[in-house]
Design a protein around this motif. Structure first.
Motif: not given
Length: 67
Positions: A42-67
């Motif tokens: 908890p608290g880690q900054r992540v990069r996510i990829e999503t599909k859909g919008e609003g209540t249909a928003l779904r995360i398809t990928l979670v990875t660490l945010q790198t600079f």
């Protein structure tokens, strides 16, 4: 898109992230596994990829945010 890890259950490999506006969005094991992570704190900054919008928003990928 970026978010902050909010919850994570290592047994189910699922959890929630908080979008920058404070909205919690759940992710499942498939999204976690797609990012190649072994652990998420908890608290880690992540990069996510999503599909859909609003209540249909779904995360398809979670990875660490790198600079």
């Amino acid at each position: 898109m970026q978010a902050t890890a909010y919850t994570y259950d290592p047994d189910s490999r699922s959890g929630q992230v908080l979008l920058d506006d404070g909205t919690p969005v759940p992710f499942d094991a498939a999204a976690f596994d797609a990012g190649g992570l072994r652990l998420l704190r908890p608290g880690q900054r992540v990069r996510i990829e999503t599909k859909g919008e609003g209540t249909a928003l779904r995360i398809t990928l979670v990875t660490l945010q790198t600079f």
